[in-house]
Design a protein around this motif. Sequence first.
Motif, PDB file in Angstrom:
ATOM      1  N   TRP A 109      69.315  48.473  98.238  1.00  0.00           N
ATOM      2  CA  TRP A 109      69.217  49.874  98.632  1.00  0.00           C
ATOM      3  C   TRP A 109      67.841  50.167  99.210  1.00  0.00           C
ATOM      4  CZ3 TRP A 109      65.098  51.959  96.163  1.00  0.00           C
ATOM      5  CH2 TRP A 109      64.806  51.558  94.859  1.00  0.00           C
ATOM      6  N   GLU A 110      67.706  51.336  99.799  1.00  0.00           N
ATOM      7  CA  GLU A 110      66.384  51.835 100.176  1.00  0.00           C
ATOM      8  C   GLU A 110      66.332  53.324  99.878  1.00  0.00           C
ATOM      9  OE1 GLU A 110      66.251  52.717 104.844  1.00  0.00           O
ATOM     10  OE2 GLU A 110      66.572  50.595 104.393  1.00  0.00           O
ATOM     11  N   SER A 111      65.171  53.791  99.531  1.00  0.00           N
ATOM     12  CA  SER A 111      64.995  55.203  99.169  1.00  0.00           C
ATOM     13  C   SER A 111      64.987  56.065 100.421  1.00  0.00           C
ATOM     14  CB  SER A 111      63.677  55.379  98.406  1.00  0.00           C
ATOM     15  OG  SER A 111      62.576  55.125  99.268  1.00  0.00           O
ATOM     16  N   LEU A 171      60.886  57.181  90.582  1.00  0.00           N
ATOM     17  CA  LEU A 171      62.237  56.944  91.066  1.00  0.00           C
ATOM     18  C   LEU A 171      63.053  56.252  89.991  1.00  0.00           C
ATOM     19  CD1 LEU A 171      61.598  55.422  94.639  1.00  0.00           C
ATOM     20  CD2 LEU A 171      61.900  57.835  94.043  1.00  0.00           C
ATOM     21  N   GLY A 201      66.765  54.121  93.380  1.00  0.00           N
ATOM     22  CA  GLY A 201      65.964  54.722  94.433  1.00  0.00           C
ATOM     23  C   GLY A 201      66.027  56.231  94.515  1.00  0.00           C
ATOM     24  N   TYR A 213      61.165  44.989  94.251  1.00  0.00           N
ATOM     25  CA  TYR A 213      60.951  46.320  94.810  1.00  0.00           C
ATOM     26  C   TYR A 213      59.802  46.258  95.806  1.00  0.00           C
ATOM     27  CZ  TYR A 213      63.946  47.564  90.909  1.00  0.00           C
ATOM     28  OH  TYR A 213      64.988  47.637  90.019  1.00  0.00           O
ATOM     29  N   ARG A 270      59.343  54.330 102.618  1.00  0.00           N
ATOM     30  CA  ARG A 270      60.515  53.968 101.818  1.00  0.00           C
ATOM     31  C   ARG A 270      60.188  52.873 100.811  1.00  0.00           C
ATOM     32  NH1 ARG A 270      65.369  55.734 104.259  1.00  0.00           N
ATOM     33  NH2 ARG A 270      65.128  56.418 106.423  1.00  0.00           N
TER      34      ARG A 270
END
Length: 267
Positions: free
Chosen positions: A27-29, A62, A66, A252, A260
């Motif tokens: 995933w990415e924020s 977070l 994320g 991470y 991001r």
Amino acid sequence: MKKVLLLAIAAFMYAPLFAQHSLEKLWESDSVTIKGPESALFEAISKSLYVSSMGSGSVVRLDLQGKVIKADYVTGLNSNKGSAIYKGMFYTAETAAVAVIDIATGKVVKRIPIEGAGMLNDLAVNAKGVIYVSDTRTGKFYSIENDKPTLYLEGVPGANGILCVGTDVYVVGSAVFQKVDVNKHVTTIADGFENGLDGIVMISKDEFILSNYTGILYYVKADGTKQVLLDTRAGKIMANDISYDSKTKTLYVPSFRTNRIIAYKVK
């Protein structure tokens, strides 16, 4: 025939030593909450990430998918970068001081100034509570005990990432990866990297991932062998001060330029 068979057996036995590793993006924020994320610190107890939002002088919390838990967990910081947690306190490197924060309240308790610092960068704490912090502009590393800074190592151009493992301290300069033992004997593990090494995490005994802020991730072994895991320079996606969850094998990666955090499974 016998010689060929022996060579085949030897190749089979030693194949794991040369096994290639890979990353799977999870995933990415979002790119709205965080401004210039220089580091992302995984913390197992709270199951969260503490992100140094350097561009806003704050720390953003977070969750492990994320999503934002608290956008203003800590505010009023000065160019905050590398961070570590020890016994209820959150430590982060500002430009010329280490800020000490009560993790329960998110309030700055005090600052520990480093006289003559040019740009403090990464930070780590060992099992005894000794703080280590790098000063990238002067090529130095400092240790801090009882709030008293002491020069620990110098002459490392681009001094940046720090990792404490037992009594050893692993450090990176701009293009070199080194180990410093309890007697301050320095061993070069690997060099010849592209300039810009930033963070270090340990994946397993004698195996590490190093980040290069230009956008490269390396898998490095203690014998000096290295592999490029990922190169995102073409997409202008940076790789700054990384963190790792050994239980889930999740890496991470903060990308300072794109605001991001990106999570990868290490395979």
